[in-house]
Design a protein around this motif. Structure first.
Motif, PDB file in Angstrom:
ATOM      1  N   PRO A   1     -21.398  -3.399  25.531  1.00 40.09           N
ATOM      2  CA  PRO A   1     -20.960  -2.148  25.034  1.00 40.09           C
ATOM      3  C   PRO A   1     -19.560  -1.963  24.327  1.00 40.09           C
ATOM      4  CG  PRO A   1     -21.871  -2.159  27.042  1.00 40.09           C
ATOM      5  CD  PRO A   1     -21.821  -3.310  26.805  1.00 40.09           C
TER       6      PRO A   1
ATOM      7  N   THR B   1     -22.009   9.549  30.036  1.00 42.34           N
ATOM      8  CA  THR B   1     -22.366   8.319  29.708  1.00 42.34           C
ATOM      9  C   THR B   1     -22.602   7.542  31.126  1.00 42.34           C
ATOM     10  OG1 THR B   1     -20.933   8.493  27.901  1.00 42.34           O
ATOM     11  CG2 THR B   1     -21.472   6.282  28.254  1.00 42.34           C
TER      12      THR B   1
ATOM     13  N   SER C   1     -26.032   5.523  31.776  1.00 41.16           N
ATOM     14  CA  SER C   1     -25.949   3.910  32.263  1.00 41.16           C
ATOM     15  C   SER C   1     -26.377   3.757  33.595  1.00 41.16           C
ATOM     16  CB  SER C   1     -24.459   3.651  31.854  1.00 41.16           C
ATOM     17  OG  SER C   1     -24.682   2.037  31.514  1.00 41.16           O
TER      18      SER C   1
ATOM     19  N   ASN D   1     -30.312   1.154  30.221  1.00 39.91           N
ATOM     20  CA  ASN D   1     -29.702  -0.026  29.738  1.00 39.91           C
ATOM     21  C   ASN D   1     -28.512   0.377  29.113  1.00 39.91           C
ATOM     22  OD1 ASN D   1     -29.213  -2.061  27.414  1.00 39.91           O
ATOM     23  ND2 ASN D   1     -30.441  -3.167  28.869  1.00 39.91           N
ATOM     24  N   ASN D   2     -27.336  -0.240  29.327  1.00 37.69           N
ATOM     25  CA  ASN D   2     -25.756   0.420  28.941  1.00 37.69           C
ATOM     26  C   ASN D   2     -25.980   0.111  27.414  1.00 37.69           C
ATOM     27  OD1 ASN D   2     -25.674  -2.639  28.683  1.00 37.69           O
ATOM     28  ND2 ASN D   2     -23.944  -2.593  30.261  1.00 37.69           N
TER      29      ASN D   2
ATOM     30  N   THR E   1     -27.385   3.045  26.043  1.00 37.17           N
ATOM     31  CA  THR E   1     -26.367   4.241  26.507  1.00 37.17           C
ATOM     32  C   THR E   1     -25.258   4.188  25.254  1.00 37.17           C
ATOM     33  OG1 THR E   1     -26.859   3.966  28.601  1.00 37.17           O
ATOM     34  CG2 THR E   1     -24.801   5.242  28.198  1.00 37.17           C
TER      35      THR E   1
ATOM     36  N   ALA F   1     -20.138   3.529  29.960  1.00 35.63           N
ATOM     37  CA  ALA F   1     -21.394   2.590  29.432  1.00 35.63           C
ATOM     38  C   ALA F   1     -21.186   1.335  30.655  1.00 35.63           C
ATOM     39  CB  ALA F   1     -21.748   2.130  28.181  1.00 35.63           C
ATOM     40  N   SER F   2     -20.126   0.959  30.743  1.00 38.66           N
ATOM     41  CA  SER F   2     -19.907  -0.157  31.497  1.00 38.66           C
ATOM     42  C   SER F   2     -19.579   0.100  33.138  1.00 38.66           C
ATOM     43  CB  SER F   2     -18.637  -1.058  31.049  1.00 38.66           C
ATOM     44  OG  SER F   2     -18.704  -1.591  29.895  1.00 38.66           O
TER      45      SER F   2
ATOM     46  N   SER G   1     -20.912   1.795  35.521  1.00 37.47           N
ATOM     47  CA  SER G   1     -21.936   2.411  36.202  1.00 37.47           C
ATOM     48  C   SER G   1     -22.318   1.644  37.651  1.00 37.47           C
ATOM     49  CB  SER G   1     -22.968   2.524  35.404  1.00 37.47           C
ATOM     50  OG  SER G   1     -23.474   1.266  34.815  1.00 37.47           O
TER      51      SER G   1
ATOM     52  N   TYR H   1     -27.395  -2.725  35.853  1.00 35.69           N
ATOM     53  CA  TYR H   1     -26.763  -4.026  35.541  1.00 35.69           C
ATOM     54  C   TYR H   1     -27.593  -5.061  35.957  1.00 35.69           C
ATOM     55  CZ  TYR H   1     -22.251  -3.459  32.672  1.00 35.69           C
ATOM     56  OH  TYR H   1     -21.300  -3.346  31.662  1.00 35.69           O
TER      57      TYR H   1
END
Length: 590
Positions: free
Chosen positions: A155, A496, A500, A504-505, A508, A538-539, A541, A548
């Motif tokens: 991301p 966001t 996510s 899938n990030n 997103t 996005a990261s 989550s 993930y």
């Protein structure tokens, strides 16, 4: 006029498909792209433009360099030097979580977790503690580490390239660091002091085979003189017995065989070890008129010898084994491996094991030759959950990949070269210097991730070209227009993160980035602040195991259930919002 609404409907469909996981995410990406092309949302000549996007090349290079660095053995050397600290659970969890986060700052986070998982499991078992206590923390730690640098997570790379399209300039290597490190510190400190105590202990066995309770389904029998299978082959016996079972071993004249051809004949006084569901064991014994050797269940010692060993492994997200069964891979006939057990998301499969197709996150128990077992498992696409037997002597050849990677990072940081050029050159140097073979280079790339990235980029760009981003932005502003831009920034971050958690990030980011930019422009605010919020959301989550690949990887080995993740994940998401918003306003003023 219908196109924006059709695109929004397609994105909702994509999110539903991500959640149900009927098809893998790369297949979903390709499906959405083709539908978008057929209905005219994406022009024919732009359908595969994503493959030429520099972000795809950059992500691939990060994967390759991660693999090269992971072969150095320096991590194993470091862990052995500080292993004396691991008597204390607080220090043990904290040390491994911090190391994973640091690694993930400069490596693909799946690669960083793959390095740390075997070490975490074995060090916890060695100290008589459940690996459940550490696997979720290191998985979350790998994500926190990723938010601190440009290359820490895809991301961030995507956001950088999107910014270049909007403003003409990329985000640099450490532009993410000031905000990212504050979030990472807050999250990791919470995990170390409080978070690991929220995790339920579900895997407490001291040995891999005990985790599957395989002895409950095994029986040892002796072939009597009047058995109908005397003089028959193993294959003939398997056809005659109308029950589900697996012949694991044959002992003859005191010598135990775990791998044997189907044409092998059964002799009087052979001792057979069967694996079967409880309801099938009696049928097997009666059909062969077998005699029980003992009343006790088969112990794990019966499954190994000086020549034979068993090993637990996990199916990583990029494994070639995904979608294939043990029978399809010919584990027994081609590789002399027995699949003893398989566990998926806490459910242990006992019937027709060899017909079950492997999925990401599955934990398998494999048996084979002690000298080649680990190497064979790795070559088949599994990740052994044991410490690697690696020579940790520091040599020039081990240091060089790290040095080359470091030089590439410096060149990008000083803006001497664009990231895609610097990292591609670094990969080329590794190949030319014989530090990595071309075969290993291709094996280290997570191709489904690249395919998904390339197929979803045109869909994300269609949000702008069709006006779908404007429709979403206008709806958002009609609700939040009376509030300050800080409210809009916080809302973008939270939305966001929630997307996510279930999508899938990468998808997103591609969906939220154009929306965030339009909201920033409508609010007359700094676009960079909103793009950073998307990158963080996005990261960071943590609510679901599907957010993930890292979370799916630890689900089986940790014995976690779906709702174990929010117990630690929800506080971490709240901490992220509370830290990220003030940090963004400070570092990237509106």
């Amino acid at each position: 006029m219908y196109q924006p609404y059709l695109l929004i409907a397609l994105l909702i469909l994509a999110m539903i498909l991500f959640i149900v996981e009927y098809w893998r995410y790369d297949v979903v990406g390709l499906l959405i792209l083709i539908i978008a092309v057929f209905v005219g949302i994406v022009p024919f000549n732009q359908a595969f433009a994503g493959f030429s996007n520099p972000a795809v090349v950059t992500v691939a290079c990060v994967m390759i360099l991660t693999k090269a660095v992971s072969q150095s053995g320096l991590l194993d050397y470091l862990i052995r030097k500080i292993e004396f600290l691991f008597k204390n659970t607080f220090i043990h969890v904290g040390t491994l979580t911090v190391i994973t986060a640091v690694l993930s700052s400069f490596m693909n986070n799946v690669g960083a977790l793959a390095l740390m998982m075997p070490i975490a499991i074995q060090t916890f078992i060695k100290n008589g503690k459940s690996p459940s206590l550490v696997l979720m923390p290191i998985a979350f730690g790998s994500v926190f580490g990723g938010v601190t640098t440009l290359i820490g997570t895809p991301p961030n790379i995507l956001i950088s390239y999107y910014r270049e399209k909007i403003t003409g300039d990329y985000f640099n290597m450490f532009d993410y660091t000031p905000v990212g490190i504050l979030i990472a510190l807050a999250g990791i400190l919470f995990i170390i002091f409080f978070g690991w105590r929220l995790i339920p202990v579900r895997r407490s066995a001291a040995k891999a085979e005990d985790l599957f309770q395989i002895s409950d389904y095994m029986i040892e029998v002796k072939v009597p003189e009047d058995s109908p299978f005397v003089g028959k082959t193993v294959e003939e016996m398997q056809k005659k017995i109308e029950a589900e079972f697996e012949l694991i071993a044959i002992t003859r004249n005191g010598k135990k065989q775990f791998s044997f051809p189907n044409k092998k004949y059964i002799h009087i006084d052979d001792v057979l070890i069967f694996e079967a569901p409880h309801e099938s064991l009696e049928k097997v014994v009666k059909a062969g008129k077998f005699k029980l050797v003992g009343d006790k269940p088969i112990s794990s010692a019966e499954l190994s010898s000086k020549e034979i060993a068993i090993m637990e492994a996990v199916v990583p997200p990029d494994s070639d084994a995904i979608g294939r069964s043990a029978k399809m891979m010919k584990l027994r006939s081609r590789y002399a491996l027995n699949l003893l057990a398989l566990s998926r998301k806490g459910i242990s499969f006992r019937q027709n094991l060899n017909d079950i197709r492997f999925a990401s996150g599955d934990v398998v128990l494999l048996q084979g030759n002690v000298e080649t077992l680990q190497e064979t498992i790795v070559s088949l696409g599994f990740l052994p959950l044991v410490e690697r037997g690696i020579d940790v002597e520091v040599t020039r050849k081990r240091i060089l990949p790290i040095a080359i990677f470091f030089i590439a990072i410096v060149l990008v940081t000083l803006q001497v070269l664009p990231i895609e050029i610097a990292f591609t050159a670094a990969v080329l140097v590794l190949i030319l210097a014989n530090l990595m073979s071309p075969r290993m280079m291709y094996q280290s790339i997570d191709w489904p991730v690249l395919l998904f990235l390339a197929t979803f980029i045109p869909v994300g760009e269609a949000l702008q070209s069709t006006g779908a981003a404007k429709i979403i932005t206008d709806g958002f502003m009609s609700i939040s227009g009376q509030y300050s831009p800080i409210f809009a920034l916080t809302a973008i971050l939270i939305v966001t993160m929630l997307l996510s958690d279930f999508m899938n990030n990468v998808a997103t980011v591609l969906v939220m980035a154009p929306i965030a930019v339009r909201i920033a422009e409508s609010s007359h605010a700094n676009v960079d602040t909103f793009l950073m919020a998307v990158a963080i959301g996005a990261s960071c989550s943590f609510l679901t195991p599907i957010a993930y690949h890292n979370y799916t990887m630890v689900m089986g080995p940790g014995g976690y259930k779906f709702f174990d993740y929010p117990r630690l994940g929800l506080p971490l998401e709240l901490i992220t919002v509370c830290v990220a918003v003030p940090a963004l306003l400070w570092i990237w003023p509106l």
